[in-house]
Structures are given as structure tokens and as C-alpha cells.
Design a protein around this motif. Structure first.
Motif, PDB file in Angstrom:
ATOM      1  N   LEU A  93       1.086  -1.135   0.184  1.00 26.81           N
ATOM      2  CA  LEU A  93       0.633   0.013  -0.088  1.00 26.81           C
ATOM      3  C   LEU A  93       0.876   1.699   0.128  1.00 26.81           C
ATOM      4  N   ARG A  94       2.199   0.895   0.597  1.00 26.53           N
ATOM      5  CA  ARG A  94       3.129   2.846   0.550  1.00 26.53           C
ATOM      6  C   ARG A  94       4.228   1.209   0.037  1.00 26.53           C
ATOM      7  N   GLU A  95       4.946   2.260  -0.357  1.00 23.42           N
ATOM      8  CA  GLU A  95       6.314   2.312  -0.943  1.00 23.42           C
ATOM      9  C   GLU A  95       7.812   1.870   0.346  1.00 23.42           C
ATOM     10  N   VAL A  96       8.166   1.219  -0.260  1.00 22.21           N
ATOM     11  CA  VAL A  96       9.024  -0.041   0.869  1.00 22.21           C
ATOM     12  C   VAL A  96       9.926   0.094   0.888  1.00 22.21           C
ATOM     13  N   GLU A  97      10.421   0.939   1.039  1.00 19.09           N
ATOM     14  CA  GLU A  97      12.169   1.163   1.116  1.00 19.09           C
ATOM     15  C   GLU A  97      13.819   1.025   2.205  1.00 19.09           C
ATOM     16  N   ASP A  98      14.121   0.957   1.594  1.00 17.57           N
ATOM     17  CA  ASP A  98      15.946   1.215   2.284  1.00 17.57           C
ATOM     18  C   ASP A  98      15.471  -0.278   3.442  1.00 17.57           C
ATOM     19  N   GLU A  99      15.562   0.210   4.851  1.00 22.44           N
ATOM     20  CA  GLU A  99      15.927  -0.917   5.628  1.00 22.44           C
ATOM     21  C   GLU A  99      14.380  -1.734   5.963  1.00 22.44           C
ATOM     22  N   ASP A 100      13.872  -1.149   5.953  1.00 20.91           N
ATOM     23  CA  ASP A 100      12.031  -2.111   5.514  1.00 20.91           C
ATOM     24  C   ASP A 100      11.813  -3.243   4.479  1.00 20.91           C
ATOM     25  N   THR A 101      13.170  -2.543   3.171  1.00 17.96           N
ATOM     26  CA  THR A 101      12.955  -3.897   2.815  1.00 17.96           C
ATOM     27  C   THR A 101      13.609  -5.209   2.736  1.00 17.96           C
ATOM     28  N   GLU A 102      14.771  -5.235   4.071  1.00 19.49           N
ATOM     29  CA  GLU A 102      15.293  -6.634   4.085  1.00 19.49           C
ATOM     30  C   GLU A 102      14.369  -7.367   4.774  1.00 19.49           C
ATOM     31  N   ARG A 103      13.921  -6.726   5.564  1.00 18.82           N
ATOM     32  CA  ARG A 103      12.617  -7.009   7.324  1.00 18.82           C
ATOM     33  C   ARG A 103      11.519  -7.864   6.411  1.00 18.82           C
ATOM     34  N   LEU A 104      10.480  -7.083   5.028  1.00 21.51           N
ATOM     35  CA  LEU A 104       9.566  -7.878   4.692  1.00 21.51           C
ATOM     36  C   LEU A 104      10.549  -8.915   3.541  1.00 21.51           C
ATOM     37  N   VAL A 105      11.530  -9.223   2.647  1.00 21.30           N
ATOM     38  CA  VAL A 105      11.626 -10.048   1.830  1.00 21.30           C
ATOM     39  C   VAL A 105      12.106 -11.390   2.664  1.00 21.30           C
ATOM     40  N   GLU A 106      12.551 -11.143   3.694  1.00 25.05           N
ATOM     41  CA  GLU A 106      13.060 -11.849   4.721  1.00 25.05           C
ATOM     42  C   GLU A 106      12.079 -12.563   5.582  1.00 25.05           C
ATOM     43  N   ALA A 107      11.249 -11.959   5.982  1.00 16.80           N
ATOM     44  CA  ALA A 107      10.262 -13.043   6.297  1.00 16.80           C
ATOM     45  C   ALA A 107       8.949 -13.433   5.882  1.00 16.80           C
ATOM     46  N   CYS A 108       9.111 -13.329   4.667  1.00 19.87           N
ATOM     47  CA  CYS A 108       8.525 -14.287   3.318  1.00 19.87           C
ATOM     48  C   CYS A 108       8.393 -15.521   3.330  1.00 19.87           C
ATOM     49  N   PRO A 109       7.916 -16.802   4.139  1.00 19.37           N
ATOM     50  CA  PRO A 109       9.336 -17.642   3.825  1.00 19.37           C
ATOM     51  C   PRO A 109       8.823 -18.763   2.064  1.00 19.37           C
ATOM     52  N   GLU A 110       7.495 -17.896   1.812  1.00 19.31           N
ATOM     53  CA  GLU A 110       7.566 -18.318   0.441  1.00 19.31           C
ATOM     54  C   GLU A 110       8.367 -17.524  -1.175  1.00 19.31           C
ATOM     55  N   LYS A 111       8.747 -16.114   0.020  1.00 16.56           N
ATOM     56  CA  LYS A 111       9.412 -15.658  -1.126  1.00 16.56           C
ATOM     57  C   LYS A 111       8.786 -15.022  -1.929  1.00 16.56           C
ATOM     58  N   VAL A 112       8.000 -14.657  -1.472  1.00 16.66           N
ATOM     59  CA  VAL A 112       6.932 -13.259  -2.079  1.00 16.66           C
ATOM     60  C   VAL A 112       7.452 -12.174  -3.011  1.00 16.66           C
ATOM     61  N   PHE A 113       8.363 -11.386  -2.039  1.00 18.62           N
ATOM     62  CA  PHE A 113       8.432 -10.306  -2.230  1.00 18.62           C
ATOM     63  C   PHE A 113       9.887 -10.307  -3.252  1.00 18.62           C
ATOM     64  N   ASP A 114      10.911  -9.323  -3.640  1.00 18.31           N
ATOM     65  CA  ASP A 114      12.188  -8.960  -4.205  1.00 18.31           C
ATOM     66  C   ASP A 114      12.539  -8.054  -3.744  1.00 18.31           C
ATOM     67  N   ILE A 115      13.220  -7.807  -3.491  1.00 12.96           N
ATOM     68  CA  ILE A 115      13.876  -6.390  -3.607  1.00 12.96           C
ATOM     69  C   ILE A 115      14.635  -5.763  -5.330  1.00 12.96           C
ATOM     70  N   GLU A 116      14.133  -4.598  -5.360  1.00 10.36           N
ATOM     71  CA  GLU A 116      14.184  -4.098  -6.942  1.00 10.36           C
ATOM     72  C   GLU A 116      15.743  -2.966  -6.692  1.00 10.36           C
ATOM     73  N   ASP A 117      16.838  -2.402  -6.724  1.00  7.14           N
ATOM     74  CA  ASP A 117      17.361  -1.781  -6.825  1.00  7.14           C
ATOM     75  C   ASP A 117      16.903  -0.519  -7.647  1.00  7.14           C
TER      76      ASP A 117
END
Lengths: 412, 129
Positions: free
Chosen positions: A291-315
Motif C-alpha cells: 500500500l505504500r513504498e517500502v524502501e531501504d531498511e524495511d525491504t530487508e525485513r519484508l523479504v526475509e519475513a516471507c517464507p514463500e519468497k513472495v517479495f523481491d528487492i529492486e535496486d
């Protein structure tokens, strides 16, 4: 037009064109007026919102007049359905026994019906009566019979008829198998596998006891023609259980099992042994929205949290990162990404972190279902008449059509 | 079996024997979609008895006709589902076959290339000897 003082109104000449235009004018026709439901209602109607504690808006809005107040027709006419309905096959396994496909544009009620018919109303063949002549093993008679019942048989049920209580078992409605396993004294423990089940195309060999010693011995089936002759499919292809390596019983030295099993046609509703599928499940397509831009430090937490690898980091360049939703299909709605205290560091300065539930929206699309079917191997691959899941699905829909026809016939 | 009234045929209850949720839920769904229907629902009086009661109330049209139409639409919908499914599966199989054939061709081409290289090396060795 000049106005005279004292006159309040300006006189206008109205042409015929303008009159008809004014009569036919509808404010909803203007290009920038939004038609259809307001977006929040559309969201409620088409999506299940999965909040932290429980999902909401799970019931589908079925009633055709539900949105009459807003002027929107909720009925689904057949033409609209035909246009919007789509089936996407995702995967068929190599042996054709596993099928994954998507159904888009259909409601949960209809979908559930296919599922119902598919599992409970499709006929298959399974052992119903087990005649045990000799059983000295440690497996009790009834347990052995129950295990025999669960063995899947590779025979197309369309070729056979149902056996009711008043019918005699004959070659058109029964398949007879024999099992004779012995473990000699001095040998080690022996496993009895389904490959030792032998098909008897000429019917039962066990003789019924009758009081009259002069009459011809009767067996438990009245078979007039051998099944090998009456069914061309089985002439060179003996009927066998679907898998040859299912364990039926174990024999110690000196134990013996001699039995005959009769298989009949039945449906899953009566007993689970007649289920045509090993696994059949469906789920609604998950939709994950940031719902909002997830940037910088929060991206790590989000990508790690998901056990099914739904999220990905974009540089994004400049060392800044952004999270994106890469594979929403894999989402199992475990809600790890919106859990409050997952891996969070305590912020000492008292800056209020926004709750994660406000950043990630987990939803399910109500009209889009992912279906996975895994069927028992019904016939050996070389022969004809196989029943892979796609054929089974077609059969299930046909059965539903027959039911409807029956109701219509009764009403007329 | 229809339980209605002789004077007003827009509201009626129907009893379907030897049916269960399978057909009843589907019919109820189709009935709800029909704009002529004001009320549509089903109930199963007792799970051991195989019968379903379907209640239909309409805006004037006879309930029996509306139920028949709903069943017709259900049938047509099923036919459509079946045809779309069959088409999708056959297209997928064709696509898979085509991809498999392409992969095989690629493999063959690679193997041939490797063979050629080997032959070349072998011929070079012979020449040097």
C-alpha cells in the motif's frame, strides 16, 4: 441580447436540436463520470481481505438486486459469463496424473459444485466383498478386508454397471481377483504386495456350499462369458491394481493367506475407497499489494519475513532499494509479513513505527481459483481408456448436467 | 414435487428427491442471479434423508418456470465450462509437445556441434602425427 431595464430574464431562442438533446441527456453518459460500482464496493464484492486476525468479506454477493440502490445490476447473464470465463492450464505432470489449472470468472458456489461432483459422484472400481478361505496371518480378517477395499484398481468404471442388491454378480458388474500368499517355515518375514493379486476373468473359483450333492457346483459369481472376451480392452491387457507395490499384509514363517476379492462400481459418497482422486484441492488466487513504498531498511525485513519468497528487492540506483511483489501466487497467507513484532528492533526514540498491516494488503481474488488434481493411475499407460484428471473433470461436469436435466424433466 | 398455491404461482417450494448440496447450492446460485427472483434458498431437512427443499419467490413469473430456467442456465454454463476446459487442456498439451520438440532439436544441434568439434580435433591430431 440586450436586456431592458425592469425585465428580469434574458429571452433565449431554443432550437429543436437543443430540445431533443436536453430530453435524451443523461448525466451518466458523460465521459468522465465513473460508471459501475464505487471502488470501495467493488473491492468488497471481488476481494476477500485477509486482516491480521481473520478474513473479511468472505461471502460472495450473489443476489442480483444487491446494488440496486447504486443503480448497478449484479446479475450474471450467460453471455457475460461466457465472455469472461477462462481456463488456464498451469501444469500437467509427465505421466498425466497431476493437473494444475486456473479457473477465472466463476463464483465460489459453482466452483464448489464441480469439486463436490468430482470427488463424491464420480464412479470407480474398488473391492467390496472379500471371501477369505484361509487366513493364518497376524492380520485379522476384517482388517485385511478393509485394506483390500482401499487398493485402487486400474479399470475404467465406464465399462461396468452398478451392482445393486437384487442383481447377481456377473461379468458386467464385478471384477474378481485372487490372492494366495504363503510364507514357508524357515523363511524370513514376507511382504504381501498388490502385485500378487491375480485377475480371474472367468469369475469366482470359490464354490458355494449347497445342501444338494448332486447339483452342479455354483460359485459366487454367475459368469457366462469370460471377461477377456466380452471386453476387448482387456483381451491382452489383464486388469491389475493401479500400483503393484502397495503393501497388503506381512506374513511370518508358516502363515498363509488365501482369499478372493470382488470389485464393484461405486461412488465416493458411499465410501472413501471409491474416490477417484488422491488429492484434489482448490484455493482462491492470492493478491499481495504494497500500500505504500517500502524502501531501504524495511525491504530487508519484508523479504526475509516471507517464507514463500513472495517479495523481491529492486535496486533503484543511488544505493536505494525498493520492495516489489515478485511471485504473489506462492503466498499462503501465513501473515508473517504483517505480524507486528517479527524481527523488529525496539525504537528507543519513541518514533511510532507504522503498523505493518497498513503497508501490506493481503487479499484473495474471489473469482479466480487455482485447482490441483492428482488422480490415481487408472489404467496402464500403454492401453486405451485411461482416466487422467482432465478426463475426470469433464466426466464430473457431465454428471452435473445430467442432474440438471433430471430436475428439468421432473418439472415439466 | 412442488408445494405452492393454486391462486398465486409466483411463490413455491420444491422438494427434490435424491439430491444434496451438490445440485442445490448450484441451483440456488443460478436463481439468485436471475433478476426476476426476490428470494431463493435451499435447506436439507435431515442429513439422513436424501432430499432437498428449494424455495423460490419471484416478482410475478411462475416459480416453476423460473426454476426451470435456472436449471437450463446451469446446464448451459456447465457445457461452456467443459468446452473451455477441454480447449485449454488440448492447447496446453500441444504447446508442451511443441516445446519438447524444440528442446530435442536444440539438443541434437548441440550434440552435432560437439561431434564436429571432436572430429576436427581428431583430424588435427592425425595431421600432426
Amino acid at each position: 441580447m440586450a436586456t431592458k431595464e425592469g425585465e428580469g430574464e434574458v429571452k433565449k431562442i431554443v432550437t429543436e436540436e437543443e430540445k431533443t438533446f436536453a430530453k435524451n441527456f443523461n448525466i451518466m453518459d458523460l465521459a468522465d463520470i465513473p460508471t459501475g460500482l464505487p471502488p470501495h464496493l467493488q473491492l468488497q464484492r471481488t476481494r476477500v481481505l485477509c486482516k491480521n486476525d481473520a478474513p473479511i468479506h468472505t461471502a460472495s454477493v450473489v443476489y442480483s438486486g444487491a446494488y440496486n440502490g447504486v443503480g448497478v445490476d449484479n446479475s450474471v447473464k450467460l453471455e457475460n459469463f461466457s465472455e469472461n470465463f477462462k481456463v488456464d492450464v498451469i501444469e500437467i505432470s509427465n505421466d498425466g496424473m497431476e493437473l494444475t489449472f486456473d479457473m477465472i470468472g466463476i463464483d465460489a458456489a459453482s466452483y464448489n459444485v464441480f469439486f463436490f461432483v468430482f470427488t463424491m459422484q464420480l464412479p470407480t472400481m474398488a473391492f467390496e466383498k472379500v471371501f477369505i478361505a484361509n487366513n493364518t496371518s497376524i492380520v485379522q480378517d476384517e482388517v485385511l478386508a478393509q485394506r483390500m477395499g482401499l487398493v485402487p484398481i486400474a479399470a475404467d468404471p465406464k465399462l461396468f454397471e452398478y451392482l445393486s442388491e437384487n442383481d447377481q454378480p456377473n461379468e458386467k458388474n464385478t471384477i474378481v481377483f485372487k490372492l494366495h500368499a504363503k510364507c514357508a517355515k524357515g523363511e524370513g518375514r514376507k511382504k504381501v504386495l498388490t502385485k500378487e493379486l491375480i485377475w480371474l476373468p472367468k469369475g469366482s473359483e470359490l464354490v458355494k456350499e449347497s445342501g444338494d450333492p448332486n447339483s452342479k457346483p455354483k460359485t459366487y459369481t454367475s459368469v457366462s462369458r469370460s471377461q477377456e472376451e466380452s471386453f476387448p480392452e482387456f483381451t491382452d491387457n489383464p486388469i491389475t491394481p493401479s500400483y503393484p507395490d502397495i503393501l497388503i499384509a506381512k506374513l511370518g514363517p508358516g502363515h498363509e493367506i488365501e482369499l478372493e476379492a470382488h470389485a464393484v462400481k461405486g461412488i465416493g459418497k458411499t465410501h472413501a475407497k471409491w474416490l477417484p482422486v488422491a488429492t484434489a484441492w482448490y484455493r482462491m488466487l492470492p493478491e499481495v499489494i504494497l500500500l505504500r513504498e517500502v524502501e531501504d531498511e524495511d525491504t530487508e525485513r519484508l523479504v526475509e519475513a516471507c517464507p514463500e519468497k513472495v517479495f523481491d528487492i529492486e535496486d533503484m540506483g543511488n544505493g536505494r532499494k525498493r520492495a516489489t511483489v515478485a511471485w504473489p501466487r506462492n503466498c499462503t497467507l501465513c501473515r508473517q509479513c504483517v505480524r507486528e513484532n517479527y524481527g523488529e528492533e525496539v525504537k528507543i526514540e519513541g518514533i511510532q513505527r507504522e503498523k505493518w498491516i497498513e503497508n501490506v494488503a493481503l487479499r484473495r481474488v474471489k473469482n479466480h481459483f487455482i485447482f490441483l488434481l492428482f488422480a490415481f493411475l487408472s489404467v496402464k499407460i500403454e492401453s486405451t481408456g485411461s482416466l487422467p484428471p482432465d478426463v475426470l473433470f469433464t466426466e464430473a461436469v457431465k454428471i452435473l448436467e445430467d442432474k440438471c436435466e433430471r430436475v428439468i424433466a421432473n418439472l415439466s | 414435487m412442488e408445494h405452492g398455491s393454486f391462486t398465486n404461482d409466483s411463490d413455491a417450494s420444491f422438494t427434490l428427491a435424491e439430491e444434496d448440496h451438490t445440485l442445490a447450492n448450484a441451483v440456488r446460485f443460478m436463481l439468485n442471479q436471475d433478476p426476476r427472483v426476490t428470494l431463493a434458498g435451499y435447506s436439507i431437512p435431515h442429513p439422513s434423508l436424501e432430499c432437498v427443499n428449494v424455495r423460490v419467490q419471484t416478482t410475478g413469473d411462475p416459480a416453476r418456470e423460473v426454476l426451470k430456467d435456472a436449471c437450463q442456465e446451469l446446464m448451459l454454463m456447465n457445457r461452456h465450462v467443459r468446452s473451455v476446459f477441454d480447449k485449454a487442456v488440448s492447447e496446453f498439451k500441444v504447446e508442451q509437445a511443441r516445446l519438447a520438440a524444440e528442446e530435442e532439436e536444440k539438443k541434437k544441434a548441440e550434440e552435432e556441434a560437439i561431434k564436429k568439434q571432436r572430429d576436427l580435433l581428431a583430424s588435427m591430431d592425425i595431421e600432426s602425427d
